[in-house]
Design a protein around this motif. Structure first.
Motif, short mmCIF file in Angstrom:
data_model
loop_
_atom_site.label_atom_id
_atom_site.label_comp_id
_atom_site.label_asym_id
_atom_site.label_seq_id
_atom_site.Cartn_x
_atom_site.Cartn_y
_atom_site.Cartn_z
N GLU B 91 57.22 42.17 51.03
CA GLU B 91 56.25 43.11 50.46
C GLU B 91 56.36 43.07 48.94
N LYS B 102 51.40 50.49 44.48
CA LYS B 102 50.58 49.63 45.34
C LYS B 102 51.52 48.69 46.10
N GLU B 104 51.59 45.59 48.76
CA GLU B 104 50.75 44.60 49.42
C GLU B 104 51.61 43.49 50.02
N PRO B 106 49.92 40.34 51.83
CA PRO B 106 48.94 39.53 52.56
C PRO B 106 49.60 38.41 53.34
N SER B 116 47.84 41.29 42.25
CA SER B 116 46.42 41.63 42.19
C SER B 116 46.11 42.65 41.09
#
Lengths: 151, 259
Positions: B91, B102, B104, B106, B116
């Motif tokens: 992560e 945040k 993320e 993916p 990002s």
């Protein structure tokens, strides 16, 4: 012994007998040997195949590359970090060699700029500025990245 | 006729209840003596001390989020390739200047994580590899109704694939989200520390491939192992310590934002 008590006793024995029998039938083999689980499940978990063989296995044939790698910055990177095994040829890498193309995308997995990466240790590049459209291995030897090839 | 039937019914009722109560009582009486019949308990405890106690250290200062570990884990353990089945994943946490976090991941970080958030908004950013924490007091083991998940004598939480009924209680019980339902075997699946590898003397696949050695695997009982050295040198933490799971995956440099 009165008939009544005898019948009661018989029912009792039969009931307990059936209970023990059902319990025996339903409990799988080796259950409860080490705890509330099947002890054989430990061996079942050991049965899986190792696809990653470890660096020692690679060294049996590729000692030369290993020596080269040990002298440069990729020395701590193990073979299989980049050369992940092909799943169908798990036993023999000669059948389907784990070739890595060394594209920018591949090298960027580790070397692309990202503020979450540690600043020193792993060089970070903006690949758009650094010779776009060329594969990294055209200049860099992946086993010894600072040994630049002549063009 | 009516009276007779009533009497018979009553008799039957008493017989059945007596048998039931008696059966339960007898079982309760027999149960404690089972230990006498198998005096293995003592031996096992001494054996346990000789076994390794596996654990893992994760150095967050070294993790670069390349996702090689997640990829290797999928290959090694035949985990389905879909992006929601992971035994281990990475992560990326990004704390923005306004204090919002945040998180993320993916495809679990496979193929390398990309930032990002624009650079000027970032206060700090770091990677956190996650996996089964191999808790000493595992909630998943307590939740399993059939004893299909258990802690092995060498401290690894394993799943008995042939015995699992696929009720997915353990998946809900796991506070770390480390379990998933395998769509092929239809049973609960999770990190096993590559149990088949560590018993052959190899490292788990994720440890083997980590290019920066951010993961350290070893025996917690062996005072000379790399892991014990890592724990001595670095101030480490476990995830969610307030849950008292006593997990055996230790993180160095863990920020308070990590959930």
């Amino acid at each position: 012994m009165p008939k009544l008590i005898f019948r009661l006793f018989l029912t009792f024995v039969v009931f307990v007998g059936i209970f023990i029998l059902i319990q025996q039938l339903l409990t799988p083999e080796s259950f409860g040997e080490y705890g509330h689980y099947r002890a054989n499940a430990i061996d079942d978990n050991k049965m899986s195949t190792s696809f990653y063989k470890g660096e020692a296995k690679c060294n049996e044939c590729h000692q030369d590359i290993f020596d080269q790698k040990a002298l440069d910055v990729h020395d701590a990177v193990r073979c299989e970090s980049c050369h992940s095994p092909k799943i169908d040829a798990s036993t023999d890498c000669k059948v389907s060699p784990p070739i890595v193309k060394g594209t920018i995308k591949f090298c960027a997995e580790c070397h692309a700029t990202n503020p979450a990466r540690l600043k020193k240790g792993v060089p970070q590049l903006n690949f758009k500025e650094h010779y776009d459209k060329q594969n990294c291995i055209e200049c860099h030897n992946p086993h010894a990245p600072w040994e630049l090839k002549e063009k | 006729m009516g009276t007779e039937r009533k009497v018979n019914n009553r008799r039957k009722f008493f017989q059945t209840s007596a048998a039931l109560v008696g059966g339960t009582l007898l079982y309760a009486i027999i149960k404690p003596f089972e230990a006498l019949a198998q005096p293995k308990e003592e031996e096992l405890k001494t054996d346990k001390a000789n076994l390794p106690l596996w654990g893992m250290g994760v150095d967050l200062e070294k993790c670069i989020g390349c996702g090689k570990c997640a990829e290797a884990c999928k290959i090694e353990n035949k985990v389905p390739k879909e992006p929601f089945y992971f035994r281990t994943w990475v992560e990326q946490y990004t704390v923005k200047n306004d204090g919002t976090v945040k998180i993320e991941s993916p495809n679990g970080g496979i193929g390398g994580l990309k930032q990002s958030v624009p650079d000027e908004e970032i206060f700090k950013s770091f990677m956190v590899p996650k996996l089964c924490n191999h808790c000493t007091k595992a909630p998943c083991v307590q939740a399993c109704p059939v004893g299909a998940t258990f802690i092995s004598p060498d401290g690894v939480v394993l799943v008995d694939e042939t015995y699992c009924i696929g009720c997915s209680y353990c998946i809900q019980a796991c506070p770390y989200g480390a379990r998933f339902m395998n769509p092929i075997t239809k049973v609960a699946d999770k990190c096993t520390f590559c149990y088949h590898r560590i018993n052959e003397g190899l490292q788990p696949a994720c440890v083997e491939v980590c290019p920066t050695n951010a993961r350290i695997f070893g025996d917690l009982r062996d005072k000379e192992s790399d892991l014990v050295n890592f724990l001595q040198v670095n101030p480490t933490q476990v995830l969610k310590p307030h849950l008292n799971t006593h997990s055996r995956v230790f993180y160095n440099g863990l920020s308070s934002e990590v959930k």
